[in-house]
Design a protein around this motif. Structure first.
Motif, PDB file in Angstrom:
ATOM      1  N   UNK A   9     -57.389  43.069  26.857  1.00 17.19           N
ATOM      2  CA  UNK A   9     -56.205  43.923  26.867  1.00 17.19           C
ATOM      3  C   UNK A   9     -55.891  44.323  25.433  1.00 17.19           C
ATOM      4  N   UNK A  10     -55.849  45.625  25.165  1.00 17.11           N
ATOM      5  CA  UNK A  10     -55.644  46.137  23.810  1.00 17.11           C
ATOM      6  C   UNK A  10     -54.610  47.249  23.831  1.00 17.11           C
ATOM      7  N   UNK A  11     -54.010  47.462  22.635  1.00 21.19           N
ATOM      8  CA  UNK A  11     -53.005  48.501  22.518  1.00 21.19           C
ATOM      9  C   UNK A  11     -53.149  49.204  21.171  1.00 21.19           C
ATOM     10  N   UNK A  12     -52.999  50.507  21.157  1.00 22.92           N
ATOM     11  CA  UNK A  12     -52.912  51.481  20.072  1.00 22.92           C
ATOM     12  C   UNK A  12     -54.254  52.184  19.846  1.00 22.92           C
ATOM     13  N   UNK A  13     -54.181  53.330  19.189  1.00 22.62           N
ATOM     14  CA  UNK A  13     -55.318  54.234  19.037  1.00 22.62           C
ATOM     15  C   UNK A  13     -56.436  53.622  18.196  1.00 22.62           C
ATOM     16  N   UNK A  14     -56.084  52.820  17.197  1.00 17.92           N
ATOM     17  CA  UNK A  14     -57.121  52.239  16.346  1.00 17.92           C
ATOM     18  C   UNK A  14     -58.078  51.373  17.176  1.00 17.92           C
ATOM     19  N   UNK A  15     -57.526  50.565  18.052  1.00 19.13           N
ATOM     20  CA  UNK A  15     -58.364  49.727  18.899  1.00 19.13           C
ATOM     21  C   UNK A  15     -59.226  50.582  19.829  1.00 19.13           C
ATOM     22  N   UNK A  16     -58.636  51.632  20.338  1.00 23.07           N
ATOM     23  CA  UNK A  16     -59.356  52.509  21.263  1.00 23.07           C
ATOM     24  C   UNK A  16     -60.564  53.128  20.570  1.00 23.07           C
ATOM     25  N   UNK A  17     -60.380  53.557  19.329  1.00 20.20           N
ATOM     26  CA  UNK A  17     -61.486  54.166  18.585  1.00 20.20           C
ATOM     27  C   UNK A  17     -62.588  53.160  18.294  1.00 20.20           C
ATOM     28  N   UNK A  18     -62.203  51.912  18.032  1.00 21.29           N
ATOM     29  CA  UNK A  18     -63.231  50.890  17.801  1.00 21.29           C
ATOM     30  C   UNK A  18     -64.051  50.638  19.060  1.00 21.29           C
ATOM     31  N   UNK A  19     -63.360  50.641  20.200  1.00 21.88           N
ATOM     32  CA  UNK A  19     -64.093  50.459  21.447  1.00 21.88           C
ATOM     33  C   UNK A  19     -65.109  51.579  21.648  1.00 21.88           C
ATOM     34  N   UNK A  20     -64.696  52.800  21.335  1.00 17.14           N
ATOM     35  CA  UNK A  20     -65.614  53.933  21.487  1.00 17.14           C
ATOM     36  C   UNK A  20     -66.779  53.816  20.508  1.00 17.14           C
ATOM     37  N   UNK A  21     -66.462  53.390  19.262  1.00 13.86           N
ATOM     38  CA  UNK A  21     -67.502  53.316  18.242  1.00 13.86           C
ATOM     39  C   UNK A  21     -68.497  52.198  18.528  1.00 13.86           C
ATOM     40  N   UNK A  22     -68.001  51.042  18.946  1.00 14.93           N
ATOM     41  CA  UNK A  22     -68.889  49.913  19.189  1.00 14.93           C
ATOM     42  C   UNK A  22     -69.523  49.956  20.582  1.00 14.93           C
ATOM     43  N   UNK A  23     -68.770  50.535  21.517  1.00 13.47           N
ATOM     44  CA  UNK A  23     -69.263  50.534  22.888  1.00 13.47           C
ATOM     45  C   UNK A  23     -69.003  49.197  23.557  1.00 13.47           C
ATOM     46  N   UNK A  24     -69.068  49.186  24.884  1.00 10.75           N
ATOM     47  CA  UNK A  24     -68.765  47.980  25.634  1.00 10.75           C
ATOM     48  C   UNK A  24     -69.906  47.457  26.494  1.00 10.75           C
ATOM     49  N   UNK A  25     -71.087  48.065  26.507  1.00  8.18           N
ATOM     50  CA  UNK A  25     -72.143  47.587  27.405  1.00  8.18           C
ATOM     51  C   UNK A  25     -72.523  46.136  27.184  1.00  8.18           C
ATOM     52  N   UNK A  26     -72.338  45.633  25.950  1.00  6.51           N
ATOM     53  CA  UNK A  26     -72.732  44.240  25.692  1.00  6.51           C
ATOM     54  C   UNK A  26     -71.816  43.241  26.401  1.00  6.51           C
ATOM     55  N   UNK A  27     -70.630  43.684  26.846  1.00  4.75           N
ATOM     56  CA  UNK A  27     -69.717  42.786  27.537  1.00  4.75           C
ATOM     57  C   UNK A  27     -70.102  42.716  29.012  1.00  4.75           C
ATOM     58  N   UNK A  28     -71.188  42.086  29.290  1.00  2.00           N
ATOM     59  CA  UNK A  28     -71.754  42.099  30.640  1.00  2.00           C
ATOM     60  C   UNK A  28     -70.973  41.244  31.641  1.00  2.00           C
ATOM     61  N   UNK A  29     -69.994  40.450  31.142  1.00  3.70           N
ATOM     62  CA  UNK A  29     -69.171  39.635  32.049  1.00  3.70           C
ATOM     63  C   UNK A  29     -67.766  40.206  32.225  1.00  3.70           C
ATOM     64  N   UNK A  30     -67.476  41.330  31.535  1.00  7.42           N
ATOM     65  CA  UNK A  30     -66.120  41.881  31.562  1.00  7.42           C
ATOM     66  C   UNK A  30     -65.751  42.358  32.966  1.00  7.42           C
ATOM     67  N   UNK A  31     -64.623  41.838  33.482  1.00 10.53           N
ATOM     68  CA  UNK A  31     -64.152  42.249  34.805  1.00 10.53           C
ATOM     69  C   UNK A  31     -62.800  42.950  34.751  1.00 10.53           C
ATOM     70  N   UNK A  32     -61.992  42.696  33.701  1.00  9.48           N
ATOM     71  CA  UNK A  32     -60.660  43.285  33.628  1.00  9.48           C
ATOM     72  C   UNK A  32     -60.438  43.901  32.254  1.00  9.48           C
ATOM     73  N   UNK A  33     -60.036  45.171  32.225  1.00 11.65           N
ATOM     74  CA  UNK A  33     -59.772  45.881  30.976  1.00 11.65           C
ATOM     75  C   UNK A  33     -58.438  46.611  31.090  1.00 11.65           C
ATOM     76  N   UNK A  34     -57.551  46.388  30.102  1.00  6.38           N
ATOM     77  CA  UNK A  34     -56.275  47.104  30.019  1.00  6.38           C
ATOM     78  C   UNK A  34     -56.165  47.740  28.647  1.00  6.38           C
ATOM     79  N   UNK A  35     -55.899  49.051  28.624  1.00  5.95           N
ATOM     80  CA  UNK A  35     -55.755  49.782  27.366  1.00  5.95           C
ATOM     81  C   UNK A  35     -54.415  50.502  27.392  1.00  5.95           C
ATOM     82  N   UNK A  36     -53.604  50.271  26.348  1.00  2.19           N
ATOM     83  CA  UNK A  36     -52.255  50.815  26.285  1.00  2.19           C
ATOM     84  C   UNK A  36     -52.049  51.619  25.003  1.00  2.19           C
ATOM     85  N   UNK A  37     -51.166  52.599  25.074  1.00  2.00           N
ATOM     86  CA  UNK A  37     -50.609  53.268  23.897  1.00  2.00           C
ATOM     87  C   UNK A  37     -51.662  53.972  23.046  1.00  2.00           C
TER      88      UNK A  37
END
Length: 790
Positions: free
Chosen positions: A659-687
């Motif tokens: 669970x993350x909040x604000x644009x800076x975190x969102x941009x990091x997620x886009x830059x790094x990508x999330x495919x390596x989180x192969x166990x991720x089941x719940x994602x919350x993005x705010x603000x």
């Protein structure tokens, strides 16, 4: 939320059970239910908007259980007489009987008397007594509904007649075991219920005009009335003032098997109860302000509860040898209760006795203990509540088996007995709640047996353990110091809530040695620090809530500590986490909420062994996240605008919740990508203030099952490519996205089972069932909730 069933439901020819209980908005059943020829059980309890039964009900010959047959108004729906041809072997409820109307000679036919297999019957009128209710017609209806004598369980509710029909109380109903007469407000007498030879459970509730239980209640000439009755309840009989008993009649044996007697809210009841109840085990009386309760000839009474009565007259000790649970509440005159012989009482509660000054007079030694204390030598649980004038408390050493002690709202009690520290006591749980005079709990130590300590709403409590040279109490007396001798206790749970004068847990640097596992401090406005040196190594859960002056936990964590959970909520001045936190090898969860003064974590970072959950909410001055989060399963970060980035070590295969909040975190997620989180089941993005599209989906792992998108004020659309990849998604929540107008062009994943949309007005318009352009994209989802008010 369901309002109607589809008409096609009536094509379920083989259906045997249909349960629609507590569907509060259901307004009708399918009109062609006659096609459901195999239906045996129909349950619509609590579905109060259904106004009548469909005509096809009368064709269901095999129906055995019908939870509610609703009589339609002005002849609407299936008629009452149609019940005659339905099988109904087990249970039947008929409601809204006021809609039957007049019963003339032609229609006064037996409807239920042929149903030999019917075991449970409930007959219910509506609770409104208005001018349209006809007392005579209601009596005629009840006569017409006379059941077969095989009936076992009967309930009448809101019957409006002045008298009950002749069949009720007839000795021929020899199989009836349960009878409940509820809110029959016009009835002034009861039928001869004592003639029901198998009756075991009888409840008379809300009969406002009943004044006397007289001889007809027992049955004329009956020598053993109520010969099988085990449970008897009278409740809310506002005018009942006399209970005529049969003790004076020779050879009449009444209530010979009665085990439970309950009388509640009968304010006019006078006189006394039946004298001879040889098998009575439980007696509960409340809200009978005129009643004098007498205990006599109750040789096997085990549980005794009296609340809001005038007086108790106690019998000789020999009549209370079986009593093991006693509760006395709001008794005007307690009388000589404390000198009776209650050698087997294990649980005692005294509540709301304003005149009570002391329970028993304190004595110096066991040899001088008064006989009333010796009489309670089996007591294990003692609760004293709402006794504002209580000033003296008995020495616990005179109650050798006491394990639980609760003291609530005894404002004048200034100290606990010195005997609380004796080694021979067995006290395991101590609760003090609502005390205005107590400044400390004990000098030195708690009893070694104590496992749980609860302190709440003690206005003058300054510390729990005191070892000061002198402590001035509210009476200006001086208590001299007593050294802590270091005796271990078994204390495991310690809770302190709403003690506004508390400044510390102990006046020494160290608490008495305990096996403490759980420490919870909440709403203590004066406490400023908590020392690690005072905390035992055995502590597993540390929680500090709503303590605005707490600035820090002083000291340093070390290897030997067993801490597993640290929770700090709403502590405005909390500035720092102690150093050495990385040495807590068992630490698995950290939660910090609304601590605006927190700036940083120790440089050593977090433990790298068992930490699984890390949550930081509303810590606006926190500059950076700590190192050592590579073992996390759950990371939640919100309301921390000063954090500009977070370590890449957070992205590992064990992470399941993010669970993350604000644009800076969102941009990091886009830059790094999330495919390596192969166990991720719940994602919350705010603000994310500037994002117009949500394209993160194309980089999310297929393992994702729950996704929340919140507060994207400029978001207009969702990426088709991204959502196409989410083949496991079952839950999607979209909140506070006022400009979002459409879902992905290809629609949402077929796996989606729940969709929640809050405060997205443009999208809401497009999702209308009838003409919304987006409706076709979400029609396959089984649960869709759209609410603009949240």
């Amino acid at each position: 939320m369901i309002r109607t069933l589809p008409e096609d439901a009536s094509l379920l020819f083989n259906l045997q059970t249909l349960i629609l209980s507590f569907c509060h908005r259901l307004v009708k059943l399918p009109s062609k239910m006659e096609n459901m020829s195999n239906l045996q059980h129909l349950d619509i309890r609590g579905s109060k908007l259904i106004q009548e039964m469909p005509f096809g009900i009368k064709e269901l010959k095999g129906l055995q259980i019908l939870s509610d047959f609703i009589v339609g108004k002005d002849g609407a729906g299936c008629a009452l007489k149609d019940l005659k041809n339905i099988f109904l072997q087990e249970e039947l409820c008929i409601s809204k009987l006021e809609n039957v109307g007049g019963v003339d000679q032609d229609t006064r036919e037996a409807i239920l008397s042929n149903k030999k297999g019917l075991k449970v019957l409930e007959l219910e009128w509506s609770y409104e007594f208005d001018n349209s209710r006809n007392e005579v017609e209601e009596k005629n209806v009840l006569e017409m509904l006379q059941p077969h004598t095989n009936l076992r369980n009967l309930t009448l509710k809101w019957y409006g007649g002045k008298r009950f029909p002749s069949w009720l109380g007839d000795a021929s109903f020899s199989n009836m075991t349960v009878l409940r007469l509820e809110r029959c407000e016009n009835c002034t007498t009861l039928p001869s219920l004592g003639l029901l030879s198998s009756l075991k459970d009888l409840a008379i509730i809300g009969m406002k005009r009943l004044k006397t239980l007289a001889s007809e209640f027992y049955g004329a000439g009956c020598l053993r009335p109520f010969q099988s009755l085990e449970i008897l309840r009278f409740e809310y009989l506002q005018e009942w003032d006399c209970w005529e008993t049969t003790e004076k009649k020779e050879h009449v044996e009444t209530f010979s098997r009665l085990r439970e007697l309950s009388i509640k809210n009968c304010p006019e009841l006078l006189g006394k109860l039946p004298d001879h109840l040889p098998l009575l085990e439980e007696l509960a009386i409340s809200g009978c302000a005129q009643l004098v309760v007498s205990l006599s000839s109750l040789p096997v009474l085990c549980k005794f509860e009296v609340m809001g009565c005038k007086r108790i007259v106690w019998s000789s000790p020999s009549d209370s040898q079986s009593l093991n649970s006693m509760s006395l509440s709001n008794i005007s005159e307690l009388g000589n209760w404390s000198v009776q012989g209650f050698q087997r009482v294990e649980s005692l509660k005294i509540d709301g006795c304003e005149e009570l000054l002391h329970l028993w007079q304190n004595e110096i030694s066991r040899e001088k203990a008064p006989k009333e204390l010796r009489a309670f030598n089996s007591l294990k649980n003692l609760c004293i509540e709402d006794c504002p004038n209580l000033v003296l408390f008995p020495e616990i050493c005179f109650l050798p088996l006491l394990t639980e002690l609760t003291i609530k709202n005894c404002y004048a009690l200034m100290s606990l007995p010195e005997g609380i520290k004796q080694k021979n006591v067995h006290l395991e749980s101590l609760e003090i709640n609502g005390n205005h005079s107590l400044s400390f709990v004990t000098r030195g130590q708690l009893p070694s047996s104590l496992k749980q300590l609860w302190l709440a709403k003690c206005e003058k409590l300054q510390c729990v353990f005191t070892d000061a040279d002198e402590i001035h109490t509210s009476s200006n007396s001086v208590i001299h110091k007593e050294k802590i001798n270091g005796v271990n206790t078994f204390l495991e749970r310690w809770t302190v809530i709403s003690c506004p004068s508390l400044t510390c847990l102990s006046t020494r640097d160290q608490l008495p040695a305990t096996l403490l596992r759980y420490l919870y401090i909440n709403n203590c406005s004066k406490i400023t620090t908590l020392s690690i040196g005072q905390l035992p190594d055995s502590l597993q859960d540390l929680s500090i809530y709503h303590c605005p002056k707490v600035e820090s936990i002083t000291g340093r964590f070390h290897n030997g500590m067993l801490l597993e959970t640290i929770s700090i909520y709403n502590c405005a001045n909390f500035e720092s986490i102690p150093e050495g936190i990385h040495k807590l090898s068992r630490l698995c969860e950290i939660s910090i909420y609304t601590c605006p003064s927190l700036v940083c974590f120790p440089e050593e970072g977090l433990p790298s062994t068992n930490l699984r959950s890390f949550t930081i909410y509303n810590c606006k001055n926190l500059k950076a996240l700590p190192r050592g989060m590579q073992t996390l399963n759950s990371l939640r970060l919100r309301g921390c605008p000063s954090i500009k980035s977070f370590p890449e070590e957070c992205f590992h295969t064990k992470l399941t919740t993010l669970e993350l909040e604000n644009l800076n975190m969102y941009e990091q997620l886009i830059r790094w990508g999330l495919p390596k989180l192969t166990s991720l089941t719940s994602l919350q993005i705010h603000e994310c203030q500037d994002a117009e599209s949500f394209e993160i989906g194309m980089m999310m792992p297929a393992s994702l099952t729950h996704l929340t998108i919140s507060r994207f004020p400029k978001l207009k659309y969702l990426s088709s490519d991204g959502f196409q990849n989410l083949t496991s998604l079952v839950y999607l929540s979209i909140k506070n996205c006022p400009n979002l107008i459409s879902f992905p062009k290809i629609g949402l994943p077929s796996s989606l089972m729940e969709l929640h949309i809050y405060n997205c007005p443009m999208l809401r318009k497009q999702c209308r069932r009838d003409n919304g352009q987006e409706w076709s994209k979400i029609a396959h989802i089984s649960c869709v909730v759209i609410d603009d008010d949240l």
